[in-house]
Design an enzyme around this catalytic site. Structure first.
Site, mmCIF file in Angstrom:
data_model
loop_
_atom_site.group_PDB
_atom_site.id
_atom_site.type_symbol
_atom_site.label_atom_id
_atom_site.label_comp_id
_atom_site.label_asym_id
_atom_site.label_seq_id
_atom_site.Cartn_x
_atom_site.Cartn_y
_atom_site.Cartn_z
ATOM 1 N N ASN A 1 0.825 -1.195 0.000
ATOM 2 C CA ASN A 1 0.000 0.000 0.000
ATOM 3 C C ASN A 1 0.866 1.254 0.000
ATOM 4 O O ASN A 1 2.097 1.178 0.041
ATOM 5 C CB ASN A 1 -0.964 -0.023 1.199
ATOM 6 C CG ASN A 1 -2.292 0.631 0.888
ATOM 7 O OD1 ASN A 1 -2.356 1.614 0.161
ATOM 8 N ND2 ASN A 1 -3.363 0.086 1.444
ATOM 9 N N HIS B 1 22.721 2.438 11.496
ATOM 10 C CA HIS B 1 23.956 3.202 11.651
ATOM 11 C C HIS B 1 24.628 2.793 12.952
ATOM 12 O O HIS B 1 23.953 2.481 13.938
ATOM 13 C CB HIS B 1 23.664 4.701 11.668
ATOM 14 C CG HIS B 1 23.015 5.182 10.416
ATOM 15 N ND1 HIS B 1 23.725 5.430 9.269
ATOM 16 C CD2 HIS B 1 21.721 5.435 10.116
ATOM 17 C CE1 HIS B 1 22.895 5.825 8.321
ATOM 18 N NE2 HIS B 1 21.675 5.831 8.808
#
Length: 126
Positions: free
Chosen positions: A84, A114
Site C-alpha cells: 500500500n 547506523h
C-alpha cells in the site's frame, strides 16, 4: 569485498562516498521518480518500471505510489502481493516478500542501520 557484498554479509559498508553504491542508489531513485509520477491507469508502464527496479516481481504484484527504496535489486516480491501507499524498503541487504502478502500503508522495512558509536558513524558507515 565490494560495499554491497559487505552489506549482504552483515558488515558495515560505505553508503555515502562509494561511487558504485551512490550510482546504484541514484539509478533506483530515477526509476522511483518515474514510477511515483506515472498515472495509475498506466498499469503496464508501472509494471515495466517495477521489473526494471526490483530483483524479482511475481505476477499480479501491485505497489501503490509513493513507493521508496534504496537500491531495488535486493527486493524480491512474490505473486499476488500488494504494497500500500508510502511503503519504504531500505534494501541494503536482501528483502524477500512472499506471495499473497498484503502490506499496510506507511510500512517501513529497514535492513540498514547506523553504528551507535559516533566515531564509526561519522565515517558514514551503515
Amino acid at each position: 569485498m565490494k560495499e554491497m557484498e559487505k552489506a549482504a554479509a552483515g558488515f558495515l559498508y560505505d553508503a555515502n562516498f562509494d561511487a558504485e553504491v551512490v550510482g546504484q542508489r541514484n539509478a533506483a531513485k530515477d526509476i522511483l521518480f518515474e514510477f511515483n509520477h506515472t498515472p495509475p491507469r498506466q498499469a503496464e508502464k508501472r509494471k515495466e518500471l517495477l521489473q526494471s527496479l526490483l530483483g524479482q516481481v511475481g505476477n499480479g504484484v501491485i505497489i501503490e505510489a509513493p513507493f521508496h527504496c534504496d537500491y531495488g535489486f535486493n527486493i524480491e516480491i512474490g505473486a499476488n502481493s500488494f504494497l500500500n501507499v508510502n511503503c519504504v524498503i531500505l534494501d541494503g541487504a536482501k528483502v524477500a516478500i512472499g506471495s499473497n502478502v498484503f502490506i499496510a500503508p506507511a510500512v517501513g522495512i529497514h535492513t540498514a542501520g547506523h553504528p551507535l558509536d559516533s566515531e564509526r558513524r561519522d565515517q558514514g558507515l551503515e
